[in-house]
Design an enzyme around this catalytic site. Structure first.
Site, PDB file in Angstrom:
ATOM      1  N   GLU A  91     -13.853 -41.291   1.937  1.00 29.20           N
ATOM      2  CA  GLU A  91     -14.587 -42.122   0.984  1.00 29.20           C
ATOM      3  C   GLU A  91     -13.764 -43.326   0.544  1.00 29.20           C
ATOM      4  OE1 GLU A  91     -13.684 -39.772  -3.176  1.00 29.20           O
ATOM      5  OE2 GLU A  91     -15.319 -39.060  -1.924  1.00 29.20           O
ATOM      6  N   CYS A 331     -11.788 -38.678  -7.088  1.00 27.42           N
ATOM      7  CA  CYS A 331     -11.488 -38.662  -5.663  1.00 27.42           C
ATOM      8  C   CYS A 331     -12.018 -37.409  -4.994  1.00 27.42           C
ATOM      9  CB  CYS A 331      -9.974 -38.743  -5.458  1.00 27.42           C
ATOM     10  SG  CYS A 331      -9.273 -40.334  -5.876  1.00 27.42           S
TER      11      CYS A 331
END
Length: 346
Positions: A91, A331
């Site tokens: 990501e 995250c």
């Protein structure tokens, strides 16, 4: 020369060799097109038609594709989940500040081996390092949303555990023929990997360094950040002192505030003692909650009380209210959710 997985990260000279280009200047033409995010040879209008046809049947241009995205209207942030050539997910996030400037937050690994107790990526374990071209492609995907003026390596993974590929990607971003980004606008964040800090110092590059501290108490930091068991606070401080003695660079301590955990008067006092002798700013970050983890975000009263303790002990600090809370900003959240969804559909 064998065809690579991606053309990103190759120099114009390498592009000439890999693609067997008949004219050397075509390598620079393709290099510039790729930096603009153009990966279809048919759109590279300054190449001859015959060459565009030949190249189009030759190979793919990128290793990654977007498989999920989330946008938060509240703060202008966008998070992307990218599928890599081997099916792994990674990501990256585009963040916007109050001035309308955009920062690309990039990942350096698939997963992470640091196992920080408050981080969703830490639950994934480490799958592998990202190649330089996979790091570059994250920026290319994000830059299609908005042109970014800054880069932070604060996404999935520990950048200093994959420093060679991170530095190769940075060299690409800094190149005047791609994005010409100032090195001073690029920040590398670390959990405190001491050998990596020393290696980074040896490059003498004017990059910015951010160190995730979270606690200045070895016992608590051992619990929250297992890296501290290998590189305890005393070793980390010596490495940071050497880092500053070598280049005189101010750095940042990232201090993620966990409700009821590291925001006491004792925590502030230990932090003040630890930073003595360092040219550092403490960046306070209220925790961005992940449903699967037990930690909570401190309320405004708790944050204010901790700040008063820091004021009392003379600590220089700023408060950064996390961007991206509306896009699974912690995250690993979007990547793991996307992976779970894909698994449930099989």
């Amino acid at each position: 020369m064998a065809l690579p997985l991606s053309l990103y990260g190759l120099s114009p000279e390498d592009l000439v060799k890999v693609l067997e280009l008949p004219r050397p200047f075509e390598g620079k033409q393709i290099y510039r097109w790729l930096a603009k995010g153009v990966t279809d040879f048919q759109e590279m209008s300054d190449l001859s038609k015959a060459e565009r046809e030949r190249l189009s049947g030759l190979m793919p241009k990128a290793t990654s594709s977007e498989v999920a995205d989330q946008h938060a209207d509240s703060d202008g942030s966008t998070k992307l989940a990218l599928k890599l050539y081997d099916g792994s997910l990674v990501e990256c996030v585009m963040l916007e500040n109050g001035k309308g400037e955009h920062t690309a937050c990039l990942s350096s690994q698939v997963g992470c081996a640091q196992h920080c107790a408050f981080c969703r990526t830490g639950t994934m374990g480490l799958e592998r390092n990202l190649a330089a071209e996979e790091i570059i492609e994250q920026f290319i995907h994000l830059n299609k949303i908005e042109p970014a003026s800054h880069i932070v390596f604060m996404g999935m993974g520990e950048p200093l555990a994959n420093l060679d590929n991170v530095l190769r990607a940075i060299a690409y971003f800094h190149d005047k023929d791609t994005f010409n980004l100032s090195l001073r606008r690029i920040t590398i964040s670390t959990s405190g990997v001491v050998p990596g800090i020393r290696r980074l110092a040896a490059t003498n590059l004017p990059l910015r360094l951010a160190v995730s501290l979270v606690s200045a108490d070895d016992r608590l930091r051992n619990e929250l950040m297992p890296v501290n068991r290998t590189f305890p606070l005393a070793d980390l401080k010596r490495a940071l002192q050497e880092y500053q003695e070598g280049g005189g660079k101010r750095f940042t301590f990232e201090y993620c505030m966990l409700g009821g955990t590291n925001t006491t008067e004792s925590s502030a006092k230990k932090l003040a003692a630890y930073i003595r002798g360092l040219d550092v700013i403490v960046n306070l970050i209220p925790y961005n909650e992940a449903a699967e983890l037990p930690w909570s975000r401190p309320d405004e009263k708790e944050i204010g009380k901790f700040c008063r303790y820091l004021d009392m002990f003379g600590v220089k600090y700023t408060i950064r209210y996390s961007k991206g809370r509306g896009v699974n900003g912690a995250c690993g959240q979007l990547a793991t959710k996307t992976k779970e969804k894909a698994g449930s559909n099989q």
